[in-house]
Design a protein around this motif. Sequence first.
Motif, mmCIF file in Angstrom:
data_model
loop_
_atom_site.group_PDB
_atom_site.id
_atom_site.type_symbol
_atom_site.label_atom_id
_atom_site.label_comp_id
_atom_site.label_asym_id
_atom_site.label_seq_id
_atom_site.Cartn_x
_atom_site.Cartn_y
_atom_site.Cartn_z
ATOM 1 N N PHE B 29 0.844 -1.205 0.000
ATOM 2 C CA PHE B 29 0.000 0.000 0.000
ATOM 3 C C PHE B 29 0.872 1.245 0.000
ATOM 4 O O PHE B 29 1.824 1.354 0.776
ATOM 5 N N LEU B 49 2.467 -1.316 -8.151
ATOM 6 C CA LEU B 49 1.643 -1.926 -7.089
ATOM 7 C C LEU B 49 0.423 -2.690 -7.614
ATOM 8 O O LEU B 49 0.174 -3.813 -7.172
ATOM 9 N N PRO B 50 -0.347 -2.127 -8.571
ATOM 10 C CA PRO B 50 -1.498 -2.915 -9.049
ATOM 11 C C PRO B 50 -1.078 -4.219 -9.736
ATOM 12 O O PRO B 50 -1.847 -5.184 -9.731
ATOM 13 N N GLY B 54 -1.337 -4.947 -5.124
ATOM 14 C CA GLY B 54 -1.301 -3.920 -4.083
ATOM 15 C C GLY B 54 -2.158 -2.724 -4.463
ATOM 16 O O GLY B 54 -2.895 -2.759 -5.453
ATOM 17 N N THR B 55 -2.049 -1.661 -3.657
ATOM 18 C CA THR B 55 -2.878 -0.478 -3.878
ATOM 19 C C THR B 55 -2.031 0.787 -3.857
ATOM 20 O O THR B 55 -1.231 0.988 -2.940
ATOM 21 N N PHE B 56 -2.246 1.623 -4.854
ATOM 22 C CA PHE B 56 -1.651 2.958 -4.880
ATOM 23 C C PHE B 56 -2.785 3.968 -4.862
ATOM 24 O O PHE B 56 -3.786 3.790 -5.561
#
Lengths: 279, 380
Positions: B29, B49-50, B54-56
């Motif tokens: 994250f 990240l994607p 994950g998340t941005f």
Amino acid sequence: MAEITKLVHKYLRHDKKFPHVWCPGCGNGIVLGAMIRAIDRLGYSKDEIVMVSGIGCSGRLPVYVDFNTLHTTHGRALTFATGVKLAKPELKVIVVMGDGDATAIGGNHFIHAARRNINITAIIINNNIYGMTGGQYSPTTPYGMKATTAPYRHIEHAFNIAELAVTAGAVFVGRGTVYHARLLDRLIEKALLKRGFGVVEIITHCHTQYGRRNRMGDAVAMMNWQKEHAVRIERAADMSEEELKDKFTIGVLVDRDLPIYTEQYNLVRKQAQEQASRQ
Amino acid sequence: MTIKGKKKPRLLQGNEAVVEGALAAGCSFFAGYPITPASEISEILAYRLPQVGGTFIQMEDEIASLGAVIGASLAGAKSMTATSGPGFSLMQENLGFACVAEVPCVIVNVMRGGPSTGLPTNPSQGDVMQARWGTHGDHPIIVLAPSSVHDSFEITVQAFNFSERYRTPVILLSDEVVAHTRETVTLPEPDEIEVWDRIRPSMPPEWYIPYEDTSRGVPPMGIFGDGYRYHVTGLIHDVRGFPTARADEIEPFMQRIHRKISQHFHDIQIVKHYMTNDAEIVVIAYGSVARSARRAVLDAREKGIKAGLLQLVTLYPFPRREVVGTIRNSRVVLVPEMNMGQISREVKRVNEGMTRVATLNRIDGGMITPQQIYEWIIKE
């Protein structure tokens, strides 16, 4: 013990040292009761609820209830909630804020959370004053009223929180009062069910810091004021401007559908992974 | 942590190496706000990240960025943000929250010239004291400073490891020179990297006391949604997480959050020695200045001068024992810094008259060159 009290007790933290910090007659307990009834009716488990708050009298609300609770810094509750929701979208994230919390120090976060349409329910308790710090004027203190920092009279104009939420892009916006308790239950329930950023503005009274200074009487007198000045939005459509002067509308202001952030981001992830696998 | 590379060498920028280090450490994250000279970290993570699930997110400001990072960490994600001076100033509020609520997270500050908007594209080391004392109140903090692209990778992994192990925010104090220098590095394979995760509660939820003292001073951390329901607050709290105003609960809490760092100095305080064994002239440096200092020390040795370098990787908790042990037998100590003298104050504080401490400061927006340090050594 009445059934309704039993229900609230089911969700209270019994290891917390009661009594709570609120003044006798405060509307925050009514808000908490309405939230618990809505959560119970919708059948959420205690583990899947995350209740987030900022600073002020409203900020103390989560400490009393047996959910995952997060008491953040002043005005920042929505930013913390955004992180929780994005990291674990399966959690039900409810944010409780006050008027100063959400629209003064946290005003920027509020409009951006609405614009992003992140799947969070925001409950804003509006008592027109900073209660905990001693009665200073807030962004919703009406023009001409008195506060400890406006000892002569207040010369700024108040925010209309619900309208602000509508303009910023919230997909569900409701306004209720602590007097109209049954409507409040329904509004919170609808906001919780809504997919996207839902806002419920709750008009309440601070007889200790606002009512006393402005000669509005005690808690009961101030709740009567709510009764007399609130107009159902359905009825307001048929009323003249003159009739609506000094009144405020209650009910569902907006209920619309827009793409939800977490779902959109899932699509971004899919696209990123497909592109990466092709390389 | 030692890292031996088997992979192909890559040409990377310091900021890119921070991203690689974060992903290697398990960061899932990131929330940030655009700012020079840290923006590359955001841009690359928005892309990377994607890909790994994950998340941005780009937030509305730096206050919101750190708020989201703390929220994500409480929900179980290893989380990071990156900024520079002006944004770091805004983060001080929620930094204190992360200290008091003991939320693991990594904050990268790529230092640029200050104060205020200052010198957005010039290097500086002016935020050292802010990293230590920027948020209000007594609080423990870990501050690490990389000096090269390879360091940026390795120390970012270390930053995540410390934040998870000690449940504390860790500040990675990079600078514009380190961040924007491109060099060829060989990064380790994932199985060569030691990664630590926070300790989670294993007892039944009804037995869980979220802020109970342990022998390490670090309580196991419940994650939102995993059944350990508890209260997280920025107020000083009792062992159950509830606000308290009782002196007999405040004192043990404050003592514990400091002790959890101080009883692990041996683990946290990282320094690197270059020819300090017999050094009469000791240079103490960190960040990009440490690289200039290393060159200067090598040049001085060629001239037969007994010079050495003590590179501070951990700035805080200040590695007092290592510094004292190294400067004890020296004739003079030089602390070159791209500020008016911040770490030199710490060196003077622990010196207590053992040796002479000199400073070499540069505040004109330029980096400290090997030549500047070399010339100072020669004059001594």
